[in-house]
Scaffold this motif. Structure first.
Motif, mmCIF file in Angstrom:
data_model
loop_
_atom_site.group_PDB
_atom_site.id
_atom_site.type_symbol
_atom_site.label_atom_id
_atom_site.label_comp_id
_atom_site.label_asym_id
_atom_site.label_seq_id
_atom_site.Cartn_x
_atom_site.Cartn_y
_atom_site.Cartn_z
ATOM 1 N N VAL A 54 0.993 -1.418 0.203
ATOM 2 C CA VAL A 54 -0.066 -0.045 -0.071
ATOM 3 C C VAL A 54 1.387 0.913 0.178
ATOM 4 C CG1 VAL A 54 -1.239 1.185 1.798
ATOM 5 C CG2 VAL A 54 -2.470 -0.901 1.080
ATOM 6 N N ALA A 55 1.495 1.419 0.426
ATOM 7 C CA ALA A 55 2.764 3.013 1.290
ATOM 8 C C ALA A 55 4.503 2.061 1.325
ATOM 9 C CB ALA A 55 2.296 3.176 1.533
ATOM 10 N N THR A 56 4.916 3.184 1.144
ATOM 11 C CA THR A 56 6.839 2.226 1.469
ATOM 12 C C THR A 56 7.317 4.258 1.749
ATOM 13 O OG1 THR A 56 7.430 3.589 -0.774
ATOM 14 C CG2 THR A 56 7.641 0.571 -0.402
ATOM 15 N N VAL A 57 7.904 4.125 2.215
ATOM 16 C CA VAL A 57 8.805 5.044 3.232
ATOM 17 C C VAL A 57 9.974 4.719 3.523
ATOM 18 C CG1 VAL A 57 7.842 5.136 5.543
ATOM 19 C CG2 VAL A 57 8.570 7.035 4.633
ATOM 20 N N SER A 58 11.172 5.282 4.015
ATOM 21 C CA SER A 58 12.690 4.511 4.095
ATOM 22 C C SER A 58 12.737 5.815 5.277
ATOM 23 C CB SER A 58 13.881 5.039 3.048
ATOM 24 O OG SER A 58 13.689 6.446 2.911
ATOM 25 N N CYS A 59 13.851 5.504 6.004
ATOM 26 C CA CYS A 59 14.237 6.784 6.680
ATOM 27 C C CYS A 59 15.363 5.485 7.825
ATOM 28 C CB CYS A 59 13.119 7.153 8.497
ATOM 29 S SG CYS A 59 13.879 8.156 9.053
ATOM 30 N N VAL A 60 16.708 6.069 7.031
ATOM 31 C CA VAL A 60 17.398 5.225 7.705
ATOM 32 C C VAL A 60 19.185 5.739 8.471
ATOM 33 C CG1 VAL A 60 18.306 4.417 5.374
ATOM 34 C CG2 VAL A 60 19.681 6.243 5.744
ATOM 35 N N ASN A 61 19.030 5.506 9.178
ATOM 36 C CA ASN A 61 20.148 6.530 10.689
ATOM 37 C C ASN A 61 21.345 5.935 10.132
ATOM 38 O OD1 ASN A 61 17.480 6.460 11.698
ATOM 39 N ND2 ASN A 61 17.408 4.727 12.962
ATOM 40 N N TYR A 62 21.785 6.905 10.049
ATOM 41 C CA TYR A 62 23.714 6.887 9.340
ATOM 42 C C TYR A 62 24.093 6.921 10.441
ATOM 43 C CZ TYR A 62 23.110 8.588 4.010
ATOM 44 O OH TYR A 62 22.223 8.441 3.329
ATOM 45 N N ASP A 63 23.358 7.320 11.655
ATOM 46 C CA ASP A 63 25.114 7.482 12.826
ATOM 47 C C ASP A 63 23.625 7.643 14.119
ATOM 48 O OD1 ASP A 63 24.273 9.766 12.458
ATOM 49 O OD2 ASP A 63 26.275 10.104 12.129
ATOM 50 N N ALA A 64 24.547 8.165 15.191
ATOM 51 C CA ALA A 64 22.908 8.143 15.945
ATOM 52 C C ALA A 64 22.313 9.434 16.378
ATOM 53 C CB ALA A 64 24.619 8.074 17.507
ATOM 54 N N PHE A 68 17.878 9.926 7.350
ATOM 55 C CA PHE A 68 17.142 10.938 5.911
ATOM 56 C C PHE A 68 15.983 9.810 5.609
ATOM 57 C CE2 PHE A 68 17.662 12.589 1.993
ATOM 58 C CZ PHE A 68 17.625 13.960 2.380
ATOM 59 N N LEU A 69 14.518 10.750 5.142
ATOM 60 C CA LEU A 69 13.948 10.617 5.129
ATOM 61 C C LEU A 69 13.708 10.172 3.438
ATOM 62 C CD1 LEU A 69 10.689 10.264 7.262
ATOM 63 C CD2 LEU A 69 10.482 10.763 4.614
ATOM 64 N N GLY A 70 13.095 9.495 3.099
ATOM 65 C CA GLY A 70 13.228 9.257 1.416
ATOM 66 C C GLY A 70 11.154 8.023 1.042
ATOM 67 N N PHE A 71 11.834 7.832 -0.213
ATOM 68 C CA PHE A 71 10.649 7.033 -0.569
ATOM 69 C C PHE A 71 9.317 6.862 0.063
ATOM 70 C CE2 PHE A 71 14.867 4.630 -2.128
ATOM 71 C CZ PHE A 71 14.302 4.622 -2.882
ATOM 72 N N ILE A 100 16.755 14.704 11.700
ATOM 73 C CA ILE A 100 15.971 14.088 10.530
ATOM 74 C C ILE A 100 15.847 14.762 9.064
ATOM 75 C CG2 ILE A 100 14.138 12.372 8.517
ATOM 76 C CD1 ILE A 100 12.753 11.917 11.771
ATOM 77 N N GLY A 101 16.676 14.572 8.124
ATOM 78 C CA GLY A 101 16.822 15.314 7.093
ATOM 79 C C GLY A 101 16.197 14.428 5.682
#
Length: 280
Positions: A54-64, A68-71, A100-101
């Motif tokens: 139904v939906a997608t999203v990403s929020c990848v944690n680069y460090d502590a 960054f949020l996308g998709f 978050i960026g």
């Protein structure tokens, strides 16, 4: 709504988010899914109804400290039903207390502000068809000949977090081509060009000055034989905008770079091409 299942994507499912991004006209790179998975495998989410996405999203944690949020995409026929809000909250929760960026479509800025994001600047995508230039020889070397430690240190001047795993995947992808400018033994600039669903994208393109950026842009275009190319430029870097225009590129669309909090000072005057709108 109670039947909505939100879960972490398996690495092989990230390609679905990339396919949906392509359908939205975002023109992802052919190897993006594999490269993106190298950062934070737990940072990609999918929402399902009866097993169907139904939906997608990403929020990848680069460090502590930084994510960054996308998709962030909801299937077109199911928009306006609250599914996006649910998966958005799951992504935000994954970031925890991190700043978050995101690069969001400008029309959604007000909605992002409601979630605590503040506008920083616009990124503008420039595109067009370019003939293969004559590659400059002086100063240009293959990016693979530059020590990764030097690239990581330079990247830290233009990105809010250390991202060694991502850089290794991005530079090392077989379909990606990278080059660098070295002056007196010093890394003065570097860049990567990659094949996309449509043409090529150049990013990152980082340089000390316009001359170094132009030399790398010419070298990268020469290495792929020219063609349709896209360059995402921070609007506050006037030299980058003029460079894109001088190569015959024209604005295609723009995004709003936004953050939920303070980030380290960045040398955006050195950013002539953003790495990606999905992972920063």
């Amino acid at each position: 709504m109670n039947d909505l299942n939100i879960r972490t994507m398996r690495p092989d499912e990230i390609s679905l988010a990339v396919d949906w991004a392509a359908a939205e006209g975002w023109n992802p790179g052919l190897a993006d899914a594999a490269c993106f998975a190298s950062v934070d495998p737990e940072g990609f989410f999918i929402a399902e109804l009866d097993g169907a996405p139904v939906a997608t999203v990403s929020c990848v944690n680069y460090d502590a400290r930084f994510s960054f949020l996308g998709f962030y995409i909801v299937r077109e026929d199911l928009r306006g039903k609250g599914y996006g809000f649910r998966i958005w909250n799951a992504a935000i929760a994954h970031a925890g207390s991190r700043v978050i960026g995101l690069d969001g479509v400008t029309a959604q800025q007000d909605n992002y502000r409601k979630s605590g994001f503040a506008f920083a600047y616009a990124n503008v995508r420039y595109g067009g068809t370019v003939a293969a230039p004559i590659a400059p020889q002086a100063e240009i070397i293959a990016l693979s000949d530059v020590p990764m430690a030097a690239i990581e240190a330079d990247d830290a001047t233009v990105f809010p977090a250390q991202r060694p795993a991502f850089l290794r995947a991005w530079i090392g992808s077989p379909s990606h081509v990278g080059c660098a400018v070295v002056r007196d033994g010093w890394l003065a600039g570097w860049g990567v060009i990659r094949p996309c669903r449509k043409g090529f994208k150049i990013g990152p393109l980082v340089a000390d000055d316009r001359a170094a950026a132009e030399a790398m842009l010419s070298a990268l275009l020469a290495r792929v034989g020219g063609g349709e190319v896209f360059l995402d430029v921070p609007s506050i870097n006037r030299n980058a905008i003029v460079l894109a225009q001088d190569f015959g590129l024209a604005p295609v669309f723009e995004t709003a770079r936004m953050y939920t909090g303070a980030i380290p000072p960045l040398r955006l005057e050195r950013v002539f091409g953003v790495t990606s709108f999905e992972l920063g």
